[in-house]
Scaffold this motif. Sequence first.
Motif, PDB file in Angstrom:
ATOM      1  N   SER A 229      18.082 -23.204  28.100  1.00 24.78           N
ATOM      2  CA  SER A 229      18.262 -24.650  28.092  1.00 24.78           C
ATOM      3  C   SER A 229      16.915 -25.311  27.875  1.00 24.78           C
ATOM      4  O   SER A 229      15.907 -24.856  28.423  1.00 24.78           O
ATOM      5  N   ALA A 230      16.914 -26.381  27.075  1.00 29.03           N
ATOM      6  CA  ALA A 230      15.677 -27.136  26.815  1.00 29.03           C
ATOM      7  C   ALA A 230      15.769 -28.560  27.329  1.00 29.03           C
ATOM      8  O   ALA A 230      14.907 -29.386  27.013  1.00 29.03           O
ATOM      9  N   ASP A 231      16.812 -28.874  28.123  1.00 29.22           N
ATOM     10  CA  ASP A 231      16.969 -30.239  28.628  1.00 29.22           C
ATOM     11  C   ASP A 231      17.340 -30.257  30.100  1.00 29.22           C
ATOM     12  O   ASP A 231      18.160 -31.042  30.550  1.00 29.22           O
ATOM     13  N   GLY A 232      16.733 -29.358  30.862  1.00 31.26           N
ATOM     14  CA  GLY A 232      16.945 -29.358  32.301  1.00 31.26           C
ATOM     15  C   GLY A 232      18.282 -28.834  32.734  1.00 31.26           C
ATOM     16  O   GLY A 232      18.743 -29.136  33.850  1.00 31.26           O
ATOM     17  N   GLY A 233      18.951 -28.065  31.873  1.00 28.62           N
ATOM     18  CA  GLY A 233      20.193 -27.424  32.258  1.00 28.62           C
ATOM     19  C   GLY A 233      21.449 -28.146  31.862  1.00 28.62           C
ATOM     20  O   GLY A 233      22.555 -27.681  32.170  1.00 28.62           O
ATOM     21  N   HIS A 234      21.349 -29.266  31.153  1.00 26.18           N
ATOM     22  CA  HIS A 234      22.539 -30.003  30.746  1.00 26.18           C
ATOM     23  C   HIS A 234      23.228 -29.355  29.554  1.00 26.18           C
ATOM     24  O   HIS A 234      24.452 -29.502  29.394  1.00 26.18           O
ATOM     25  N   HIS A 235      22.486 -28.692  28.715  1.00 27.52           N
ATOM     26  CA  HIS A 235      23.056 -27.995  27.569  1.00 27.52           C
ATOM     27  C   HIS A 235      22.420 -26.611  27.469  1.00 27.52           C
ATOM     28  O   HIS A 235      21.229 -26.441  27.750  1.00 27.52           O
ATOM     29  N   TRP A 236      23.248 -25.623  27.037  1.00 25.02           N
ATOM     30  CA  TRP A 236      22.792 -24.245  26.969  1.00 25.02           C
ATOM     31  C   TRP A 236      23.190 -23.633  25.632  1.00 25.02           C
ATOM     32  O   TRP A 236      24.234 -23.961  25.065  1.00 25.02           O
ATOM     33  N   GLN A 237      22.349 -22.726  25.190  1.00 25.60           N
ATOM     34  CA  GLN A 237      22.666 -21.972  23.982  1.00 25.60           C
ATOM     35  C   GLN A 237      22.379 -20.488  24.219  1.00 25.60           C
ATOM     36  O   GLN A 237      21.476 -20.137  24.985  1.00 25.60           O
ATOM     37  N   GLU A 238      23.171 -19.673  23.559  1.00 27.93           N
ATOM     38  CA  GLU A 238      23.014 -18.233  23.723  1.00 27.93           C
ATOM     39  C   GLU A 238      21.860 -17.730  22.870  1.00 27.93           C
ATOM     40  O   GLU A 238      21.731 -18.094  21.710  1.00 27.93           O
ATOM     41  N   ILE A 239      21.012 -16.898  23.476  1.00 35.21           N
ATOM     42  CA  ILE A 239      19.906 -16.264  22.755  1.00 35.21           C
ATOM     43  C   ILE A 239      20.394 -14.927  22.222  1.00 35.21           C
ATOM     44  O   ILE A 239      20.911 -14.090  22.963  1.00 35.21           O
ATOM     45  N   SER A 240      20.240 -14.720  20.935  1.00 36.92           N
ATOM     46  CA  SER A 240      20.634 -13.453  20.330  1.00 36.92           C
ATOM     47  C   SER A 240      19.579 -12.399  20.641  1.00 36.92           C
ATOM     48  O   SER A 240      18.446 -12.487  20.179  1.00 36.92           O
ATOM     49  N   MET A 241      19.981 -11.418  21.425  1.00 37.53           N
ATOM     50  CA  MET A 241      19.063 -10.334  21.784  1.00 37.53           C
ATOM     51  C   MET A 241      19.164  -9.278  20.683  1.00 37.53           C
ATOM     52  O   MET A 241      19.885  -8.288  20.789  1.00 37.53           O
ATOM     53  N   GLU A 242      18.416  -9.476  19.635  1.00 36.68           N
ATOM     54  CA  GLU A 242      18.619  -8.727  18.397  1.00 36.68           C
ATOM     55  C   GLU A 242      18.274  -7.251  18.510  1.00 36.68           C
ATOM     56  O   GLU A 242      18.840  -6.422  17.818  1.00 36.68           O
ATOM     57  N   GLY A 243      17.354  -6.898  19.318  1.00 39.47           N
ATOM     58  CA  GLY A 243      16.971  -5.496  19.380  1.00 39.47           C
ATOM     59  C   GLY A 243      16.231  -5.174  20.658  1.00 39.47           C
ATOM     60  O   GLY A 243      15.721  -6.059  21.347  1.00 39.47           O
ATOM     61  N   TYR A 244      16.180  -3.880  20.964  1.00 40.77           N
ATOM     62  CA  TYR A 244      15.467  -3.458  22.162  1.00 40.77           C
ATOM     63  C   TYR A 244      14.932  -2.051  21.958  1.00 40.77           C
ATOM     64  O   TYR A 244      15.418  -1.283  21.116  1.00 40.77           O
ATOM     65  N   GLU A 245      13.935  -1.717  22.728  1.00 46.58           N
ATOM     66  CA  GLU A 245      13.408  -0.362  22.824  1.00 46.58           C
ATOM     67  C   GLU A 245      13.289  -0.009  24.298  1.00 46.58           C
ATOM     68  O   GLU A 245      12.927  -0.852  25.122  1.00 46.58           O
TER      69      GLU A 245
END
Length: 792
Positions: A229-245
């Motif tokens: 969230s970039a507005d104090g929690g009023h709106h949220w977006q999913e972060i694509s966790m594209e890859g991991y090791e």
Amino acid sequence: MITRIIFSFILVLISISKTYSQGNWELLMPTPTSNPMVSLYFYDDSVGWSVGEYGTILKTTDGGVNWSIKEIPWLTDLSDVYFSTENTGYAIGTDGFIIKSLDGGETWEQLDNQYSNNLNRILFKDSLSGWTIGEKGMILHTADGGNNWLLQTSNSLENLLGIDFVGTDSLCVVGENKTILLADVTDNSWLTVEFATDCSLKDVFFADSTHGWACGTAGSGYSGILLSSADGGHHWQEISMEGYEYHTWGGVSSGTGDGPGLLKQVYFYENLTTGFVLNEDNELYKTTSSGSTWIGYAEGHGDFYGYGRFCVLPGNRIVMSARSGGFRYSDDNGKTIKLPDHDKRWWTAMIAGDYGKWFVLQRFSREKEEYFKFFRSDNYGTSFQTLTPQFYDEFGSEISIDNFASLTLRNYYQDTLWIICRNTSGIQAFYYSVDLGSTYHFHRLTQYSDGLYVLSGDTLIKAHTSLREIEPGIYKTVLICEYSFDGGVTIEHIENTEVWNDITPPSLFNGKGIRSFYFFNGHTGFFVGDEGNILKTTDTGQTWENIYSGVVETLWQIEFIDQSTGFIVGDFGRILKTEDGGVTWRKTNSGTQENIYRIKFVNDLKGWVGTESGLRYTTDGGETWQGVPLRYSHVVLNIVGFPPIIEYYPDVNYYKFIVDHNYLYAVNIPGPNYDEYPYLLRTKIDPTDIYDYDITDLQPKEISLSQNFPNPFNSTTRIKYSLPKQGFVSIKIYNIQGQLVRTLLNRMQVAGNHSVIWDGRSDRGRVVSSGMYIYQIQSNDQTKNRKLLLLK
């Protein structure tokens, strides 16, 4: 003598403040508890607290390296802890449980709470204002340091799992079924934030009043989800966790699409690009790309599934709690994960010697690599030192232990430590040490491998079961027994196709095995194993008979407390007892349906068994059993016994104890490649349970050896003797030429009156000829001899 005995008992009375009916057990290692530690909180970079199940509270003052238990009188499972000041702290748990400390967690008092919902997280703004959240949408607020808690309107019936401040003026709460709630710190009601993606959120974190993250499980339940969230929690977006090791000893595993897995905690630094997530396996992943790619690191082992959280401390330090009372930490911002007690894990064998000497073999397995470490304790397992032993072959040349496929501690006998090394071809060699494990010298080769039992320095038995196809598709369990009287130089091989009772039809996928053995001497002994099988031999394994057990469960251990009375324990709470030397067996009331693995008696009435979840004890000779309340240990205890000698037989996972009655020990050794600790517990034994004499009586200064009765004899005779004090006792039979015929006894015994029986057989189980014989007792540097006459 009277003065010395009374003085020793005064010392005992000074040091013992509790009763011993069930033993007051302390967990020596590797951590203060084996209970799952589900949460932790640090007030600064050194002082922190952790809470867990069964009302367990731990405190550290060195940044999480060492922890100590803080006793509380409640057994309620705890879920979270928070300190608003260095001295003022709170802990919460099930059924609305809330406690408070005003002295840095040393003592605690319970706070009033009229609500019984399970509580999950707690957070304070200052010393007075705080919140706790829990199941069914529960949000409670206090404005007076916890004296009163008021219910706030959450407009939710979900299980609430995460809470954090949004800046200094607002709060955010997350929970199951895509629950996100917001409120001003001065409000009593909460705003529901709508979010379309189906998920269950476990944690929320805000770096400032604007930027926040939440994590949990996606709707399918098979992958993790990370929101921002970039507005104090009023709106949220999913972060694509594209890859991991994920970096382990075995290499690097990588993937795309699902990221690090199911997530339960999230943390980001103020730069907003660097952060951490913790998954349900307690694997810590780090990102430096605002969450699009992740790298995780492991210490080599670490299946801590389902429990624990982490704290980020100043100086790039991270501390993580876990199940089994374990803690991990990193000093380089998550790149390498360490275990403070790394060398106390994954023991593969343990042997205890006299005067507090304990020896441990630890086997580490990596990708295409195995290596061994040795440890020794000089204080009954309270602490251990690392050994770097040297091995010498039959020519006196130093060799590397890394060339061996396996190592097994086998026996500690009369100041000599025995170890068996097996090469990749399966050939084993005996090595011995006479300097407490610092150097090992070659003794001899043997063809024995699996199922090897060492009865004495030269008497060896190898026994195992095998499947034999007697008709197409029809199999039968066969007992294969090999034995040697010269340390494995010559071997006799015997197979018995009729002795094993197959309760269920065996097949290639249903083999039956031996689990434990017990030998009175060189020729009379027992094997116990799967499907209630009890096998007995009177001729060192040349012939066997199956003794009716009356049960069909797996039998794990057999133990005798004298030549008549013995016990067998097994699955489904089975405890069998014999009072005729193993001829007949009957069931006693164990009081549990848990599997029972080990048994040990301190005298003919009091004994303990190790079960799936701890210990049970008896005070009536094993007729009835009760549970031992082990608050800080709830693990499988597959060893129960006394030092100084523990003989370990890894092929059947068997540990045999010979007695020093100062302490009773209970141990869990899960074996190699298991992500568990070898938990070590002990309890002080009441001296009145051990010493069968009145301290006001005069004690003889010398051992006494009575004339055997009957004498002459033609089948069996009894030899009585008395010991003035506890010590190592040896009783042997010699012929008139001075040749050793039979060793009747060779172990520690307590002071008092004792007796042994000789059946007129040699150590090889053969009936000896008529004639005059000499029987000898040695104990505490004293020796006595008498003659007896055998007439056939």
